[in-house]
Structure formats: C-alpha cells, structure tokens
Scaffold this motif. Structure first.
Motif, PDB file in Angstrom:
ATOM      1  N   ASP A 284       0.818  -1.210   0.000  1.00  0.00           N
ATOM      2  CA  ASP A 284       0.000   0.000   0.000  1.00  0.00           C
ATOM      3  C   ASP A 284       0.855   1.266   0.000  1.00  0.00           C
ATOM      4  N   GLU A 285       2.011   1.199   0.628  1.00  0.00           N
ATOM      5  CA  GLU A 285       2.804   2.396   0.877  1.00  0.00           C
ATOM      6  C   GLU A 285       3.903   2.566  -0.168  1.00  0.00           C
ATOM      7  N   GLY A 286       4.503   3.759  -0.169  1.00  0.00           N
ATOM      8  CA  GLY A 286       5.644   4.024  -1.024  1.00  0.00           C
ATOM      9  C   GLY A 286       5.259   4.506  -2.401  1.00  0.00           C
ATOM     10  N   ARG A 293       0.913   3.755  -7.246  1.00  0.00           N
ATOM     11  CA  ARG A 293       0.741   3.250  -8.607  1.00  0.00           C
ATOM     12  C   ARG A 293      -0.420   3.928  -9.308  1.00  0.00           C
ATOM     13  N   HIS A 294      -1.449   4.267  -8.568  1.00  0.00           N
ATOM     14  CA  HIS A 294      -2.590   4.943  -9.176  1.00  0.00           C
ATOM     15  C   HIS A 294      -2.169   6.296  -9.742  1.00  0.00           C
ATOM     16  N   ILE A 295      -1.384   7.035  -8.987  1.00  0.00           N
ATOM     17  CA  ILE A 295      -0.944   8.356  -9.434  1.00  0.00           C
ATOM     18  C   ILE A 295       0.001   8.235 -10.631  1.00  0.00           C
ATOM     19  N   LEU A 296       0.982   7.347 -10.527  1.00  0.00           N
ATOM     20  CA  LEU A 296       1.937   7.166 -11.620  1.00  0.00           C
ATOM     21  C   LEU A 296       1.252   6.611 -12.868  1.00  0.00           C
ATOM     22  N   GLY A 297       0.320   5.686 -12.672  1.00  0.00           N
ATOM     23  CA  GLY A 297      -0.393   5.124 -13.806  1.00  0.00           C
ATOM     24  C   GLY A 297      -1.265   6.153 -14.500  1.00  0.00           C
ATOM     25  N   ALA A 298      -1.917   7.013 -13.718  1.00  0.00           N
ATOM     26  CA  ALA A 298      -2.740   8.071 -14.307  1.00  0.00           C
ATOM     27  C   ALA A 298      -1.878   9.032 -15.118  1.00  0.00           C
ATOM     28  N   ASP A 299      -0.677   9.314 -14.617  1.00  0.00           N
ATOM     29  CA  ASP A 299       0.243  10.182 -15.347  1.00  0.00           C
ATOM     30  C   ASP A 299       0.677   9.526 -16.661  1.00  0.00           C
ATOM     31  N   MET A 300       0.918   8.222 -16.628  1.00  0.00           N
ATOM     32  CA  MET A 300       1.273   7.488 -17.850  1.00  0.00           C
ATOM     33  C   MET A 300       0.128   7.515 -18.861  1.00  0.00           C
ATOM     34  N   ALA A 301      -1.088   7.369 -18.365  1.00  0.00           N
ATOM     35  CA  ALA A 301      -2.247   7.295 -19.253  1.00  0.00           C
ATOM     36  C   ALA A 301      -2.408   8.564 -20.087  1.00  0.00           C
ATOM     37  N   LEU A 302      -2.006   9.708 -19.534  1.00  0.00           N
ATOM     38  CA  LEU A 302      -2.125  10.969 -20.269  1.00  0.00           C
ATOM     39  C   LEU A 302      -1.208  11.002 -21.490  1.00  0.00           C
ATOM     40  N   ASP A 303      -0.124  10.252 -21.436  1.00  0.00           N
ATOM     41  CA  ASP A 303       0.855  10.251 -22.523  1.00  0.00           C
ATOM     42  C   ASP A 303       0.713   9.062 -23.457  1.00  0.00           C
ATOM     43  N   LEU A 304      -0.249   8.166 -23.180  1.00  0.00           N
ATOM     44  CA  LEU A 304      -0.391   6.945 -23.978  1.00  0.00           C
ATOM     45  C   LEU A 304      -1.834   6.827 -24.479  1.00  0.00           C
ATOM     46  N   PRO A 305      -2.149   7.457 -25.610  1.00  0.00           N
ATOM     47  CA  PRO A 305      -3.540   7.425 -26.099  1.00  0.00           C
ATOM     48  C   PRO A 305      -4.039   6.015 -26.430  1.00  0.00           C
ATOM     49  N   PHE A 306      -3.131   5.087 -26.711  1.00  0.00           N
ATOM     50  CA  PHE A 306      -3.546   3.717 -27.005  1.00  0.00           C
ATOM     51  C   PHE A 306      -3.244   2.763 -25.852  1.00  0.00           C
ATOM     52  N   GLY A 307      -2.854   3.290 -24.699  1.00  0.00           N
ATOM     53  CA  GLY A 307      -2.601   2.461 -23.538  1.00  0.00           C
ATOM     54  C   GLY A 307      -1.385   1.569 -23.705  1.00  0.00           C
ATOM     55  N   PHE A 317       5.072  -1.912 -13.122  1.00  0.00           N
ATOM     56  CA  PHE A 317       4.956  -1.717 -11.677  1.00  0.00           C
ATOM     57  C   PHE A 317       4.944  -3.083 -10.988  1.00  0.00           C
ATOM     58  N   PRO A 318       5.209  -3.106  -9.677  1.00  0.00           N
ATOM     59  CA  PRO A 318       5.288  -4.400  -8.969  1.00  0.00           C
ATOM     60  C   PRO A 318       4.005  -5.230  -9.034  1.00  0.00           C
ATOM     61  N   GLU A 319       2.832  -4.572  -9.078  1.00  0.00           N
ATOM     62  CA  GLU A 319       1.570  -5.291  -9.086  1.00  0.00           C
ATOM     63  C   GLU A 319       0.612  -4.665 -10.085  1.00  0.00           C
ATOM     64  N   ASP A 320      -0.572  -5.295 -10.248  1.00  0.00           N
ATOM     65  CA  ASP A 320      -1.583  -4.789 -11.163  1.00  0.00           C
ATOM     66  C   ASP A 320      -2.217  -3.510 -10.617  1.00  0.00           C
ATOM     67  N   THR A 321      -3.103  -2.916 -11.427  1.00  0.00           N
ATOM     68  CA  THR A 321      -3.671  -1.605 -11.082  1.00  0.00           C
ATOM     69  C   THR A 321      -4.539  -1.639  -9.827  1.00  0.00           C
ATOM     70  N   HIS A 322      -5.355  -2.681  -9.673  1.00  0.00           N
ATOM     71  CA  HIS A 322      -6.342  -2.744  -8.586  1.00  0.00           C
ATOM     72  C   HIS A 322      -7.256  -1.520  -8.616  1.00  0.00           C
ATOM     73  N   ASN A 323      -7.539  -1.045  -9.813  1.00  0.00           N
ATOM     74  CA  ASN A 323      -8.439   0.101  -9.987  1.00  0.00           C
ATOM     75  C   ASN A 323      -9.074  -0.025 -11.375  1.00  0.00           C
ATOM     76  N   SER A 324     -10.374  -0.182 -11.410  1.00  0.00           N
ATOM     77  CA  SER A 324     -11.059  -0.459 -12.675  1.00  0.00           C
ATOM     78  C   SER A 324     -10.916   0.684 -13.675  1.00  0.00           C
ATOM     79  N   TYR A 325     -11.000   1.922 -13.201  1.00  0.00           N
ATOM     80  CA  TYR A 325     -10.946   3.066 -14.107  1.00  0.00           C
ATOM     81  C   TYR A 325      -9.544   3.251 -14.679  1.00  0.00           C
ATOM     82  N   LEU A 326      -8.526   3.109 -13.839  1.00  0.00           N
ATOM     83  CA  LEU A 326      -7.158   3.187 -14.328  1.00  0.00           C
ATOM     84  C   LEU A 326      -6.870   2.028 -15.270  1.00  0.00           C
ATOM     85  N   ASN A 327      -7.385   0.859 -14.947  1.00  0.00           N
ATOM     86  CA  ASN A 327      -7.178  -0.305 -15.815  1.00  0.00           C
ATOM     87  C   ASN A 327      -7.791  -0.088 -17.192  1.00  0.00           C
ATOM     88  N   ALA A 328      -8.934   0.583 -17.258  1.00  0.00           N
ATOM     89  CA  ALA A 328      -9.558   0.862 -18.555  1.00  0.00           C
ATOM     90  C   ALA A 328      -8.649   1.739 -19.409  1.00  0.00           C
TER      91      ALA A 328
END
Length: 382
Positions: A284-286, A293-307, A317-328
């Motif tokens: 959970d931490e770090g 991961r949610h914050i870093l993944g959201a930042d990545m999503a802005l630069d990757l129009p095709f994911g 990242f060490p683990e999966d998103t664990h967030n449905s909206y970020l995963n989309a």
C-alpha cells in the motif's frame, strides 16, 4: 409462441406459451445461480449463458432503441481494448482476455433484452437466482475457512481468506455485495416471515464477506447499503414504511456490530482483520505502492492514447492496477478509459433520477420489481 386471431387472419403474439414462459424464467434463474461457481473453466455460468442465449433468440428477443447507448459504449470499450492489444496478440493470455471481454459485453446486451420482456417475473427470478448462488458460494467459503469440510480448507480458501467457489477472495467479496443488498432490502421491507428468512441469508452472506477479508468488499457493502436504504426511505409511500425501514436498519446495524465483535474474539480472525483493515502494508505504501501506482499510472495514461494493452501493467509496476478506471485507460487507451466511466454515468443516472422523482412515481414503484414492470423501462430511461 401463441398466435392471436384478428380480423385479417393471425398475427404473432408477444406473449409466449405458458410452458415456454416457464422455461425462459427458469433459464434466468439458472444463469444467475450459476454465476457463483467459477472455480472451473469453462464455468457453469458460461455454459448456461450460451444455452440461454440460444433458447431466447430462438423464441424471440427484441433489440430496443433504448439499448443503443449501452451497445455503443460497450462496443467502444472493447474496441479500445482490442486496438491496444494488437502489438501483443501473440500472447495467449491476452487473446483470451480480449475474447472474454467481448463475450461479457455480449452477455450484458443479452440480459438487457431478456429483462425488457416479462420484466417483473424475470427480474424476480434473477434476484432469486443471485441469492441462491451467493448462498452456495458464501456457505462454501465459511465451511472452508472453519474446516467444516474434509479437505475443503485448501480448496475453498486462499491465503487464509475465504474464497468459496471463486478463484480469489476479492472476487468472492465483490460478487456477494449485490445479493447481500437484495436480502437486506427484504429484511427491512417485507413481512415478518420473509424478513426472518432474509435475515438468516443476510447473516450468512455478511459473514462470508467478512471472512473474504476484502477491504474493497467491506467498503463497497457499507456504502451501497447506506445508499440503498436512503433511496428506500426517500421513495417510501407512507410514514409507516419509512419508520419501519429506519428501525429495521438500526437493528440490523446493531446485530451486525455484535456479530463482528463476537467473531473478532477469535484470535485468528482478529489478527487477519487487523492486518487487512490497515493501510500501512508494504504493497500500500511508497512510491510504487497501491496508491502510488494509481498516481503514476494516471500520469502514464495521459501520454499513452492507445494504452499499454491488457495484462501489461505489472511489467511497469510491482503489481496490477487494482483500480477499474485506471485499468480501462491502461488496457484500452483513451477510448476505453473515457467510455468505461461514461457507461456507469449514462446508465446510473436514469435509475437514480427515477428513484428521486415526485411522490407519484414513488407510489407506482412500490419498492419491488413489480413497480418497474408496471411503469415500464422506456419511461424509466426518460
């Protein structure tokens, strides 16, 4: 199908013959109940859904205009997933993931068409089937956790958490939320006999959710229960109904708190509960923890129009998103990332709006599925 006589001859009636109608309702129940058993592949749910699709299409289904937003958004979501997966289609797990996503989208459309006909009876069978399946899954999880079945502990639990007939405790917890809401609704609104039976079912389902030790399921159940009860109070037809809902809700909360306190007196449950309830665990931490991961993944999503494609997040990242909206966003790019939340908004808003209409509408929607059938799905959408 039954034929009705007219002045010009015969025309096809929209009402199926009694035996066919009974078969259709039974299929709805079986599909709902089988959705709780996914330990094996292909699962009983997949087989029952295919069987139901064949029979319902053979006996008549209508694709209504009101389903077009649902159809369009599901199509966009899966188009986004498919485009993002093109560079990694050589991986079998990705191909399976994409195929499963398209299949699940098709089942959504199927359910929409099925429930739009004979609405009251089919929704009731869907509700009954979900509750029956949930009780099977919940009972097996409880039995496995407490070693009530020889050899069942290893099969029905994972990491000392109940999983029942599912492969993962988190999935079990998420699945049980809706059936738990349905039996809670019965507890606070039905007559004593039905309410008592539902209270027993509620205890079993709530215990299984607790033993799944899924924080998302705990929070989801608490939030959705409060939301549902608030809507029930707002749409009640009489002050007596509102008072009953409030009183029964308070009683249910008190009983639940007592049962949780009793369960936490067991060292094994208490230790796992404290571990799962805290947010200071390593994953959970770090910077690369769950929330980082949610914050870093959201930042990545802005630069990757095709994911980056389905099932690829763990490569960054060490683990999966664990967030449905970020995963989309990550699995389907901007197309799926925008269409996925739009799906919830476009179909959640009409339902909530219908619940909050003037008292006349609340009277017609009598707190159960019969009111929906009388008022009609088209009116609810508008």
């Amino acid at each position: 199908m039954a034929y009705a006589a007219t002045a010009d001859g015969f025309r096809l009636s929209v009402t199926p013959a009694p035996r066919m109608q009974a078969l259709q309702r039974a299929l709805v129940w079986l599909v709902a109940a089988s959705s709780a058993i996914v330990l094996i592949e292909p699962s009983p749910y997949e087989l029952m859904t295919l069987t139901a699709a064949v029979i319902f299409f053979a006996t008549g289904l209508r694709l209504r205009l009101v389903f077009m937003p649902l159809l369009l958004l599901l199509f966009l979501i899966n188009i986004g997933y498919s485009i993002s997966a093109v560079p990694i289609m050589d991986k079998p797990e990705v191909v399976n993931w994409i195929a499963t996503s398209w299949y699940m989208a098709a089942t959504v459309i199927l359910f929409a068409m099925v429930i739009s006909e004979d609405t009251a009876a089919r929704l009731d069978m869907l509700r009954r089937g979900l509750i029956a399946g949930a009780l099977i899954a919940a009972t097996s999880a409880i039995a496995g956790y407490f070693n009530l079945v020889p050899g069942g502990h290893d099969l029905l639990t994972l990491y000392e958490r109940g999983r029942g007939t599912f492969k993962d405790p988190n999935v079990l917890g998420a699945f049980l939320i809706l059936p738990t809401l349905l039996v809670l609704q019965s507890v606070v609104s039905d007559n004593f006999r039905k309410s008592f039976r539902s209270a027993i079912a509620l205890g079993i389902l709530a215990l299984a959710i607790l033993l799944a030790f899924s924080r998302a399921a705990w929070g989801g159940l608490a939030i959705t229960s409060a939301f549902m009860l608030a809507l029930m109070i707002l749409t009640s037809r009489t002050p007596t109904q509102r008072s009953r809902i409030v009183v029964m809700s308070v009683v249910a909360v008190i009983i639940a708190a007592i049962l949780v306190a009793v369960l936490l007196s067991f060292d094994q449950i208490n230790e796992m509960f404290k571990q799962r309830a805290s947010f200071d665990q390593s994953y959970d931490e770090g910077r690369f923890g769950r929330f980082g991961r949610h914050i870093l993944g959201a930042d990545m999503a802005l630069d990757l129009p095709f994911g980056i494609g389905p099932l690829q997040f763990h490569n960054f990242f060490p683990e999966d998103t664990h967030n449905s909206y970020l995963n989309a966003f990550m699995s389907g790019g901007w197309i799926a990332g925008v269409a996925y939340p739009a799906l919830g908004v476009c179909h959640g808003h009409p339902g909530i709006s219908a619940c909050l209409r003037r008292r006349a509408l609340a009277t017609r929607l009598s707190g159960d599925f019969r009111g929906i059938s009388r008022y009609g799905w088209r009116e609810l959408y508008h």
